[in-house]
Design a protein around this motif. Sequence first.
Motif, PDB file in Angstrom:
ATOM      1  N   TYR B  33       0.841  -1.406   0.090  1.00 39.04           N
ATOM      2  CA  TYR B  33       0.045   0.020  -0.190  1.00 39.04           C
ATOM      3  C   TYR B  33       0.999   1.327  -0.120  1.00 39.04           C
ATOM      4  O   TYR B  33       0.752   2.082  -0.730  1.00 39.04           O
ATOM      5  N   ALA B  34       2.073   1.337   0.858  1.00 40.76           N
ATOM      6  CA  ALA B  34       2.648   2.472   0.903  1.00 40.76           C
ATOM      7  C   ALA B  34       3.348   2.741  -0.293  1.00 40.76           C
ATOM      8  O   ALA B  34       3.641   3.967  -0.919  1.00 40.76           O
ATOM      9  N   SER B  35       3.618   1.838  -1.088  1.00 43.71           N
ATOM     10  CA  SER B  35       4.458   1.935  -2.341  1.00 43.71           C
ATOM     11  C   SER B  35       3.404   2.697  -3.443  1.00 43.71           C
ATOM     12  O   SER B  35       4.042   3.248  -4.373  1.00 43.71           O
ATOM     13  N   PHE B  36       2.150   2.941  -3.174  1.00 45.76           N
ATOM     14  CA  PHE B  36       1.434   3.632  -4.073  1.00 45.76           C
ATOM     15  C   PHE B  36       1.197   5.004  -3.498  1.00 45.76           C
ATOM     16  O   PHE B  36       0.341   5.679  -3.744  1.00 45.76           O
ATOM     17  N   THR B  37       1.844   5.368  -2.428  1.00 41.50           N
ATOM     18  CA  THR B  37       1.676   6.433  -1.717  1.00 41.50           C
ATOM     19  C   THR B  37       3.115   7.576  -1.847  1.00 41.50           C
ATOM     20  O   THR B  37       4.109   6.886  -1.708  1.00 41.50           O
ATOM     21  N   LYS B  38       2.579   8.784  -1.144  1.00 40.22           N
ATOM     22  CA  LYS B  38       3.927   9.520  -0.902  1.00 40.22           C
ATOM     23  C   LYS B  38       3.899   9.753   0.696  1.00 40.22           C
ATOM     24  O   LYS B  38       2.770  10.169   1.172  1.00 40.22           O
ATOM     25  N   TRP B  39       4.961   9.269   1.227  1.00 40.04           N
ATOM     26  CA  TRP B  39       4.586   8.963   2.995  1.00 40.04           C
ATOM     27  C   TRP B  39       6.017   9.249   3.342  1.00 40.04           C
ATOM     28  O   TRP B  39       7.024   8.853   2.941  1.00 40.04           O
ATOM     29  N   ASN B  40       5.987  10.264   4.739  1.00 42.19           N
ATOM     30  CA  ASN B  40       7.093  10.396   5.329  1.00 42.19           C
ATOM     31  C   ASN B  40       7.254   9.668   6.636  1.00 42.19           C
ATOM     32  O   ASN B  40       8.192  10.236   7.652  1.00 42.19           O
ATOM     33  N   LEU B  41       6.570   8.588   6.740  1.00 41.48           N
ATOM     34  CA  LEU B  41       6.576   7.967   7.896  1.00 41.48           C
ATOM     35  C   LEU B  41       5.864   8.688   9.269  1.00 41.48           C
ATOM     36  O   LEU B  41       5.371   8.069  10.228  1.00 41.48           O
ATOM     37  N   MET B  42       5.807   9.773   9.035  1.00 40.10           N
ATOM     38  CA  MET B  42       5.075  10.580  10.167  1.00 40.10           C
ATOM     39  C   MET B  42       3.644  10.999  10.082  1.00 40.10           C
ATOM     40  O   MET B  42       2.840  10.724  10.961  1.00 40.10           O
ATOM     41  N   ASN B  43       3.508  11.596   8.750  1.00 37.98           N
ATOM     42  CA  ASN B  43       2.031  12.069   8.533  1.00 37.98           C
ATOM     43  C   ASN B  43       1.100  11.066   7.744  1.00 37.98           C
ATOM     44  O   ASN B  43       1.773   9.813   7.365  1.00 37.98           O
ATOM     45  N   GLU B  44       0.011  11.214   7.588  1.00 41.10           N
ATOM     46  CA  GLU B  44      -0.755  10.269   6.734  1.00 41.10           C
ATOM     47  C   GLU B  44      -0.229  10.272   5.192  1.00 41.10           C
ATOM     48  O   GLU B  44       0.456  10.892   4.557  1.00 41.10           O
ATOM     49  N   PRO B  45      -0.236   8.992   5.000  1.00 43.03           N
ATOM     50  CA  PRO B  45       0.400   8.596   3.474  1.00 43.03           C
ATOM     51  C   PRO B  45      -0.737   9.446   2.518  1.00 43.03           C
ATOM     52  O   PRO B  45      -1.929   9.331   2.676  1.00 43.03           O
ATOM     53  N   VAL B  46      -0.131   9.933   1.514  1.00 41.04           N
ATOM     54  CA  VAL B  46      -0.880  10.301   0.432  1.00 41.04           C
ATOM     55  C   VAL B  46      -0.890   9.429  -0.832  1.00 41.04           C
ATOM     56  O   VAL B  46       0.081   9.239  -1.356  1.00 41.04           O
ATOM     57  N   TRP B  47      -2.010   9.092  -1.331  1.00 50.26           N
ATOM     58  CA  TRP B  47      -2.246   8.226  -2.298  1.00 50.26           C
ATOM     59  C   TRP B  47      -1.747   8.744  -3.620  1.00 50.26           C
ATOM     60  O   TRP B  47      -2.225  10.049  -4.180  1.00 50.26           O
ATOM     61  N   VAL B  48      -0.723   8.219  -4.520  1.00 44.15           N
ATOM     62  CA  VAL B  48      -0.218   8.759  -5.452  1.00 44.15           C
ATOM     63  C   VAL B  48      -0.432   8.014  -6.887  1.00 44.15           C
ATOM     64  O   VAL B  48       0.108   8.088  -8.017  1.00 44.15           O
ATOM     65  N   GLY B  49      -1.144   6.707  -6.773  1.00 47.29           N
ATOM     66  CA  GLY B  49      -1.309   5.786  -7.488  1.00 47.29           C
ATOM     67  C   GLY B  49       0.116   5.160  -8.100  1.00 47.29           C
ATOM     68  O   GLY B  49       0.893   4.805  -7.114  1.00 47.29           O
ATOM     69  N   LEU B  50       0.215   5.104  -9.200  1.00 42.72           N
ATOM     70  CA  LEU B  50       1.482   4.394  -9.990  1.00 42.72           C
ATOM     71  C   LEU B  50       2.554   5.469 -10.132  1.00 42.72           C
ATOM     72  O   LEU B  50       3.844   4.992 -10.564  1.00 42.72           O
ATOM     73  N   ASP B  51       2.391   6.750  -9.500  1.00 41.68           N
ATOM     74  CA  ASP B  51       3.781   7.589  -9.568  1.00 41.68           C
ATOM     75  C   ASP B  51       5.073   7.162  -9.397  1.00 41.68           C
ATOM     76  O   ASP B  51       5.820   7.344  -9.941  1.00 41.68           O
ATOM     77  N   ASN B  52       5.244   6.388  -8.278  1.00 49.73           N
ATOM     78  CA  ASN B  52       6.275   6.214  -7.653  1.00 49.73           C
ATOM     79  C   ASN B  52       7.011   4.979  -8.741  1.00 49.73           C
ATOM     80  O   ASN B  52       8.228   5.166  -8.967  1.00 49.73           O
ATOM     81  N   TYR B  53       6.237   4.157  -9.144  1.00 51.90           N
ATOM     82  CA  TYR B  53       6.702   3.129 -10.210  1.00 51.90           C
ATOM     83  C   TYR B  53       7.115   3.778 -11.511  1.00 51.90           C
ATOM     84  O   TYR B  53       7.991   3.356 -11.881  1.00 51.90           O
ATOM     85  N   LYS B  54       6.176   4.805 -11.739  1.00 59.08           N
ATOM     86  CA  LYS B  54       6.532   5.389 -13.061  1.00 59.08           C
ATOM     87  C   LYS B  54       7.939   6.171 -12.670  1.00 59.08           C
ATOM     88  O   LYS B  54       8.663   5.825 -14.025  1.00 59.08           O
ATOM     89  N   THR B  55       8.019   6.909 -11.900  1.00 65.15           N
ATOM     90  CA  THR B  55       9.298   7.543 -11.621  1.00 65.15           C
ATOM     91  C   THR B  55      10.396   6.780 -11.742  1.00 65.15           C
ATOM     92  O   THR B  55      11.417   6.711 -12.488  1.00 65.15           O
ATOM     93  N   ILE B  56      10.461   5.521 -10.761  1.00 64.93           N
ATOM     94  CA  ILE B  56      11.538   4.661 -10.774  1.00 64.93           C
ATOM     95  C   ILE B  56      11.716   3.770 -12.149  1.00 64.93           C
ATOM     96  O   ILE B  56      12.994   3.720 -12.484  1.00 64.93           O
ATOM     97  N   LEU B  57      10.722   3.404 -12.731  1.00 67.62           N
ATOM     98  CA  LEU B  57      10.936   2.568 -13.944  1.00 67.62           C
ATOM     99  C   LEU B  57      11.253   3.543 -15.277  1.00 67.62           C
ATOM    100  O   LEU B  57      12.059   3.125 -16.382  1.00 67.62           O
ATOM    101  N   PHE B  58      10.610   4.608 -15.208  1.00 71.42           N
ATOM    102  CA  PHE B  58      10.632   5.185 -16.741  1.00 71.42           C
ATOM    103  C   PHE B  58      11.326   6.632 -16.813  1.00 71.42           C
ATOM    104  O   PHE B  58      11.590   7.129 -17.646  1.00 71.42           O
ATOM    105  N   ASN B  59      11.312   7.529 -15.614  1.00 75.00           N
ATOM    106  CA  ASN B  59      11.739   8.669 -15.743  1.00 75.00           C
ATOM    107  C   ASN B  59      13.297   8.648 -15.557  1.00 75.00           C
ATOM    108  O   ASN B  59      13.648   8.620 -14.410  1.00 75.00           O
TER     109      ASN B  59
END
Lengths: 413, 292
Positions: B33-59
């Motif tokens: 679940y966390a992998s689909f969010t923007k999260w700093n461990l402190m605040n509530e995770p913010v859902w960003v969908g596939l953004d993280n995967y897109k960045t890691i794989l294609f950007n």
Amino acid sequence: MKKKTLFSSLVLVLSLTTVLAGCSNEDKNMITFWTPLTGDDGAYMDQLVKDYNATNPEVKVKHVITADMYTKVSTVLNSGKGVPDLAIIHADRVPGFVKQGVLEPMTDLIKAQPELKQDNYLPQAWSTGTVDGTQYTIPLDIHSNVMYYNKDLLKKYNAESFLDDNVVTIDEMLSLQGKLDEGDYIVNDALLGWVILAQIQNLGGDIQENGKPAVNTPVMKQALESVKKVADAGLMTPFGEDGYLMFQSGNVLFSTDGTWSSTAHAGVEGLNFGVTNVYSAAPDKFTNRSSSHLFTMLKNKDRTEAKVAGIGNFLEFIRTNSLEWAKAGQIVASKQVNESPEYKDYMQSFFTSNEKEIQSLYIYTYEYYPYIAEAVDTYCGDIVRGNVDIDETLQTMQKFVEDKIAEGSSGAK
Amino acid sequence: MKKKLNLAPVFFVGPHVILFAVFVLLPTIYGIYASFTKWNLMNEPVWVGLDNYKTILFNTESTFHTQFQNGLKNTFIFVGLSVPLLIVIPLMIAVALEHKKVKMKNVIQSILYIPGLISISAAALIWLLIFNKQLGITGNIFGSQIAWPTNQPYAWLIIIVITVWGGVGGNMIIYRASISGVAKELYESAELDGAGSIRRFASITLPSIRFPLIYTFVMTTAGAFNVFGQPLMMTDGGPRQSTHVLMMYIRQLAFGNGESIAGMASAMAVLLGLIILVISALQYYVMNRNAA
């Protein structure tokens, strides 16, 4: 029959949760105090806590050393359970923590303890915890990047004059080029990232511009290049070798490690050493990049007033009795301690001996400093050793910091 | 008549299932679940969908893309170098220890096993001193003029040495145990038929310990993908991040300096998990098919 299975598994789950929950029973009359102080530092802090508890305070303090403290802090803050009453954090964590709203202001506590005030501490140690006029921390110490020198080697190479004005310049170091015996070096690369960050101050630069990170700057380049000159001249201990150990074995004139290393150096037989400011790229300015251990209260709604009062008492005790902490090699933040005659016996008292020295202890308070420090630490070694192209790497570093900031909570689109 | 309910299995399986759920299943699900969010461990995770995967794989511009690529490449290098050694060496030792003339088998076994019990950080300090240019053997015996942890290929060499040193024992014990289960008669009759030692090893030992071999191969590979301690302690990822493995990047992002970037770290971890899953399944499939 099915019900029975359900029932028995329920019993099992319940008994297990009770057992697990038993671990987190908190003592109402005890201040839980978390620190990341491992090793000797932890032992000195243990002693301070023990001394305090021996005064029979109403609320005693329980010191818990947590090696992975910041990870654990985020866990307990998330769940809201088991948050410590008091904690020690590093200076560079303050801006981030305050922004995320996880620190309790010290306002009430300070009101009850009038001596816990700026005038009684080293100014930058105190102000590191001030954000928008609110005080979030009380300082314990400043721990700094400093430069140890080998007295015997300085004499041998006729370099004692370097120390005259308390600024050892890069040009002075370069003047010894070609004059050293084989196997001897002028300086090692301990805490090289900190040394670079000090040069940025020496050269009048900064790591931010209007709140934006400034890594790929002419000043950063100049800082790196001036240190690179020393390495290029063959005066720095070779890449990948333990320069710290080489200083201790008496082959290096200067070692740029931390205040806390003085106890380890003192334990080396036959090492005749002193301490001074980190070398400078500028002839008239010197900076020792520093950090600070700060007492703080993480947000915890279960913290009773009695406990806050107890914490106040404890911090006042530390302010007046933390000479013990000087044994750990740290620069004690409390003026009552660092101006006392006993403190002069400690080597690090050099850094509080006059106003200019105190000012040289520079703590970066830029919000994204940790990312910048990480970028500098990751890449500076290879830049200084000429393993990589400096312009290209500076771009990578700038991008590294910007990408990380963009991923943070504040960078959310 | 209703069958009487047997509670015994519940008591045997129950604790494990609960511990598995609490410490493995739930964290895994939360990690995904966390992998689909923007999260700093402190605040509530913010859902960003596939953004993280897109960045890691294609950007390709992104630091995280370069980190993932470099980390994965180095992890593969480590797996490629260490896994064959961690299979072949223990197997050879186990076979050698079966020889009639070898004395003190248990002592030798213990000596080889003990390194696996020593913590990596303690072991790394010792090995760093052994490979220290001034104090260690590399400079003094081999006359090497370079610092091994900061020069390739030596940096990989010392990482592999400490890995093999620490990892040989575990697999060796498994091989020894399974070899001792092979019927002696097989060897005796093979010997009567004139089979040499190599033939006996290839035709009797190897097929007989097929399952332990598959098991150790799959587990060692999965373990090697999760490598972290050895490069961290021996080279700290250097020189020029050429031994910086993926787990080190993941840890740095989530628990490094400054505000945590746990969402991105989780996405990298999930990708690593998927890679391990696929490769393990493939290994199992190929080996099992060939063996059958």
